[in-house]
Design an enzyme around this catalytic site. Structure first.
Site, PDB file in Angstrom:
ATOM      1  N   ASP A   1      -2.964   8.219  -1.922  1.00  0.00           N
ATOM      2  CA  ASP A   1      -4.277   8.837  -2.092  1.00  0.00           C
ATOM      3  C   ASP A   1      -4.671   9.521  -0.799  1.00  0.00           C
ATOM      4  OD1 ASP A   1      -4.486   6.475  -0.652  1.00  0.00           O
ATOM      5  OD2 ASP A   1      -6.513   6.043  -1.346  1.00  0.00           O
TER       6      ASP A   1
ATOM      7  N   GLN B   1     -11.443   7.237  -5.031  1.00  0.00           N
ATOM      8  CA  GLN B   1     -12.043   7.700  -3.783  1.00  0.00           C
ATOM      9  C   GLN B   1     -13.454   8.234  -4.086  1.00  0.00           C
ATOM     10  OE1 GLN B   1     -11.167   7.449  -0.666  1.00  0.00           O
ATOM     11  NE2 GLN B   1      -9.109   6.596  -0.924  1.00  0.00           N
TER      12      GLN B   1
ATOM     13  N   ASP C   1       0.860  -1.179   0.000  1.00  0.00           N
ATOM     14  CA  ASP C   1       0.000   0.000   0.000  1.00  0.00           C
ATOM     15  C   ASP C   1       0.905   1.241   0.000  1.00  0.00           C
ATOM     16  OD1 ASP C   1       0.974   0.088   2.556  1.00  0.00           O
ATOM     17  OD2 ASP C   1      -0.950  -0.184   3.546  1.00  0.00           O
ATOM     18  N   SER C   2       0.293   2.421  -0.019  1.00  0.00           N
ATOM     19  CA  SER C   2       1.083   3.643  -0.193  1.00  0.00           C
ATOM     20  C   SER C   2       1.622   4.187   1.122  1.00  0.00           C
ATOM     21  CB  SER C   2       0.213   4.719  -0.828  1.00  0.00           C
ATOM     22  OG  SER C   2      -0.766   5.153   0.112  1.00  0.00           O
ATOM     23  N   GLY C   3       1.096   3.692   2.223  1.00  0.00           N
ATOM     24  CA  GLY C   3       1.429   4.264   3.525  1.00  0.00           C
ATOM     25  C   GLY C   3       0.425   5.315   3.957  1.00  0.00           C
ATOM     26  N   GLY C   4      -0.354   5.818   3.004  1.00  0.00           N
ATOM     27  CA  GLY C   4      -1.280   6.905   3.321  1.00  0.00           C
ATOM     28  C   GLY C   4      -2.405   6.494   4.268  1.00  0.00           C
TER      29      GLY C   4
ATOM     30  N   ASP D   1      -7.782  -7.583   0.096  1.00  0.00           N
ATOM     31  CA  ASP D   1      -6.906  -7.799   1.244  1.00  0.00           C
ATOM     32  C   ASP D   1      -7.703  -7.445   2.478  1.00  0.00           C
ATOM     33  OD1 ASP D   1      -6.595  -4.730   0.949  1.00  0.00           O
ATOM     34  OD2 ASP D   1      -5.646  -5.194   2.865  1.00  0.00           O
TER      35      ASP D   1
ATOM     36  N   CYS E   1      -6.864 -28.656  11.295  1.00  0.00           N
ATOM     37  CA  CYS E   1      -8.048 -29.520  11.268  1.00  0.00           C
ATOM     38  C   CYS E   1      -7.700 -30.993  11.111  1.00  0.00           C
ATOM     39  CB  CYS E   1      -8.987 -29.080  10.144  1.00  0.00           C
ATOM     40  SG  CYS E   1      -9.720 -27.457  10.478  1.00  0.00           S
TER      41      CYS E   1
ATOM     42  N   CYS F   1      -6.666 -28.397   6.423  1.00  0.00           N
ATOM     43  CA  CYS F   1      -5.450 -27.725   6.902  1.00  0.00           C
ATOM     44  C   CYS F   1      -4.835 -28.493   8.067  1.00  0.00           C
ATOM     45  CB  CYS F   1      -5.749 -26.274   7.295  1.00  0.00           C
ATOM     46  SG  CYS F   1      -6.405 -26.072   8.958  1.00  0.00           S
TER      47      CYS F   1
ATOM     48  N   CYS G   1     -12.381 -29.195   6.359  1.00  0.00           N
ATOM     49  CA  CYS G   1     -11.134 -28.484   6.042  1.00  0.00           C
ATOM     50  C   CYS G   1      -9.949 -29.445   6.099  1.00  0.00           C
ATOM     51  CB  CYS G   1     -10.948 -27.340   7.039  1.00  0.00           C
ATOM     52  SG  CYS G   1      -9.393 -26.430   6.825  1.00  0.00           S
TER      53      CYS G   1
ATOM     54  N   HIS H   1      -5.450 -22.025   9.612  1.00  0.00           N
ATOM     55  CA  HIS H   1      -6.831 -22.413   9.325  1.00  0.00           C
ATOM     56  C   HIS H   1      -7.625 -21.290   8.652  1.00  0.00           C
ATOM     57  CE1 HIS H   1     -10.743 -24.131   9.393  1.00  0.00           C
ATOM     58  NE2 HIS H   1     -11.172 -22.976   9.866  1.00  0.00           N
TER      59      HIS H   1
ATOM     60  N   GLY I   1     -11.266   3.884   0.204  1.00  0.00           N
ATOM     61  CA  GLY I   1     -12.248   4.641   0.968  1.00  0.00           C
ATOM     62  C   GLY I   1     -13.495   3.849   1.321  1.00  0.00           C
TER      63      GLY I   1
END
Lengths: 371, 371
Positions: free
Chosen positions: A152, A193, A98-101, A270, A313, A310, A308, A339, A220
């Site tokens: 942004d 935005q 990401d931009s850090g913003g 994300d 599990c 994993c 599941c 999991h 946003g």
């Protein structure tokens, strides 16, 4: 822009309009990402509690890292001297930063914003720092990320119209500067935005699309507005973006949010939810959410989720996972994270598969049906 | 005694008396343990920060679990109903459990000791609990451990002679009761007490050897006495024990302590040092100890230990390990633990190899030489 990215829609949305979901293939510097796809969050150059083998095992093909955190500690220049972020954390697949913003705009009272950039105090040592479109792109280029997000302005909601309008204008200005400045191994994505205001979202998308970015994010959202707005904003904003470019809904969200957004034509996601919830003991299963610390699991010999496959599990009982959580054992955080990410990435895989065989509308209906 | 254990000395100490080190093979219910061997400590049914795959990767063939902790939480009966400790924690190799007594005797003011047993308050909820020779063995049998340690009285040092003498008497009495009571899948080991007093150690060993246990531990070391006493007590106590039975030095210690004790004929060890130090950032390397949080490692691209083949050393820089430690990331605890246990278990393997080719005296001299 010095890197390469290619996005190919493999399965376009059906002509009957039953869904706008599509499946695609995003080729980045460090590899291929099948979309729709979820990116686990690796804030400090590690997806909390996991190593790269774990990430591959749960099916991660791309992760997100946080520019704000890495810029402050250990520093992007140090990471660059150590061979870049991929080598630093031993992850050879794509990374989006990401931009850090977003972190800076989330710090109430810690920032000083002008048209050129934003000044803030480090949460680690109180030192005064400045982020501009150019410095954000330079940091992300130094990290070596496959996708660098533009800086942004993301105002927390609710906000007055004037403030959101100003953020849209500044975001376009900054996107142009980011695009010009970026000299990295990856590609920059722009961020739309406009809050929950449809006309502002339209203007933001129009201005950014005119700049011809390799990808577009819907920013946003999930910043204070009511939950029902998330799906609506994602839906109408996704429709404003070019079909031939990947669409990324930032910071969202719950499994049902992902399904709704995929139905709206979103390709990338994300969210800290699967990893953070894991460490808090909230686990996603095929039968709903489980809070593993609850008394009822203390003698429960069953696997967390019988559906599941994993490590958590296959090998352990709910009683053991509860024991690890109650005893505050590190292994509990790792197994729970394995999991939850297996659940999230499995959901994305199931959606891609459903899209591929033209059955996404039915998948969505079944997934969102009350149980 | 219902379980099986067989100990075979594969390489006896050399006739020239240069060392009493020997290599052996201890066959337990869940597998074979090559000796000399170190047992990682898995207090709460998990070796902190690791899973069973990690334990196999670092070379662990037997681990220790703490009866005191598991008795209080989640409870031995619950673990038994869930299939026993091996199944609970998904570890299929041998497990040794202590008696629970050591933790109780370490709690100043929390206990009430009589000839029948010891009453104490749980550190978790303050509830009043009682441990007797019979209940300790019943708990360990319920857990299903391969080796169950007898309940002994272990007075913190320094202590007056009368107190140590009384502890020796009571330890013999209790050992006999433990041996009679034990109905488990494993075997019981006795524990020699006697502080730093040679005649008391002799008496304790003589009385316990007369009871013919499958194995003997040297207890009451590293409990407050000066460091130089540890090696001395281990040396003269090991010599009092039968050559055909495994000898286990409890709670020791530093790498140099292990080498000295192996030279004295000790076969088994446990200690929290490698795992606890790992979580505190103190790492053992072929070039000495490193405190990974130190400023000097912040830009260090080198592996932690170039001579080590563990995941932490093969994949990451010291700078990354320092970053994880400073950022308090869970992965740091795991990588550091993997490294320290690889170092400890590699040291044991190197000692076994040196013994096997008749070169242990030289190995010891080289290992203990000032660098």
């Amino acid at each position: 822009m010095t890197g390469a990215a290619q996005f190919k829609v493999m399965t376009p949305p059906p002509a009957d309009g039953s869904t706008r979901a599509r499946a695609g293939r995003l080729t980045l510097t460090h590899g291929v990402v099948e979309t729709p796809q979820f990116m686990p969050v690796g804030t400090n150059a590690t997806v909390k509690a996991l190593d790269p083998d774990d990430l591959r095992t749960v099916g991660a093909s791309i992760i997100l890292a946080n520019t704000y955190h890495l810029y402050l500690r250990p520093g992007h220049e140090r990471i660059a001297r150590l061979g870049g972020l991929h080598r630093f954390m031993a992850w050879d697949r794509p990374i989006l930063t990401d931009s850090g913003g977003f972190q800076v705009f989330s710090m109430e009272g810690l920032r000083d914003l002008d048209d050129d950039g934003v000044t803030f105090r480090s949460h680690l040592d109180g030192s005064l720092r400045r982020l501009t479109p150019e410095s954000s792109m330079a940091i992300q280029a130094a990290l070596g990320s496959d996708v660098a997000m533009v800086l942004d302005e993301c105002p927390p909601l609710p906000a007055v119209w004037d403030k959101i309008e100003a953020a849209v204008s500044r975001t376009t200005l900054w996107a142009e500067r980011c695009r010009t400045a970026y000299r990295g191994p990856g590609v920059p994505f722009a961020i739309v935005q406009g809050g929950t205001d449809r006309s502002l979202r339209e203007r933001s998308a129009r201005e950014l699309v005119a700049l011809d970015f390799p990808g577009y994010a819907i920013g946003g959202v999930s910043v204070g507005e009511p939950p029902e707005s998330i799906a609506e904003v994602a839906r109408f904003t996704a429709a404003l973006l070019p079909a031939g470019r990947p669409r990324y809904l930032m910071g969202v969200g719950r499994p049902e949010d992902l399904v709704e957004a995929v139905a709206s034509g979103v390709d990338l996601f994300d969210c800290v939810m699967p990893t953070r919830n894991a460490r808090n003991g909230t686990l996603f299963t095929s039968e709903g959410r489980i809070n593993i610390k609850r008394e009822e699991y203390r003698a429960d010999p069953r696997p967390l989720d019988p559906a599941c496959g994993c490590e958590a599990c296959l090998r352990y009982s709910r009683a053991y996972l509860r024991h690890l959580f109650v005893a505050n054992e590190i292994l509990g955080a790792r197994l729970n994270t394995i999991h939850n990410l297996t659940f999230y990435l499995g959901l994305m895989s199931a959606m891609r598969e459903a899209i591929g065989r033209g059955a996404f509308a039915a998948f969505r209906e079944s997934f969102l049906a009350p149980r």
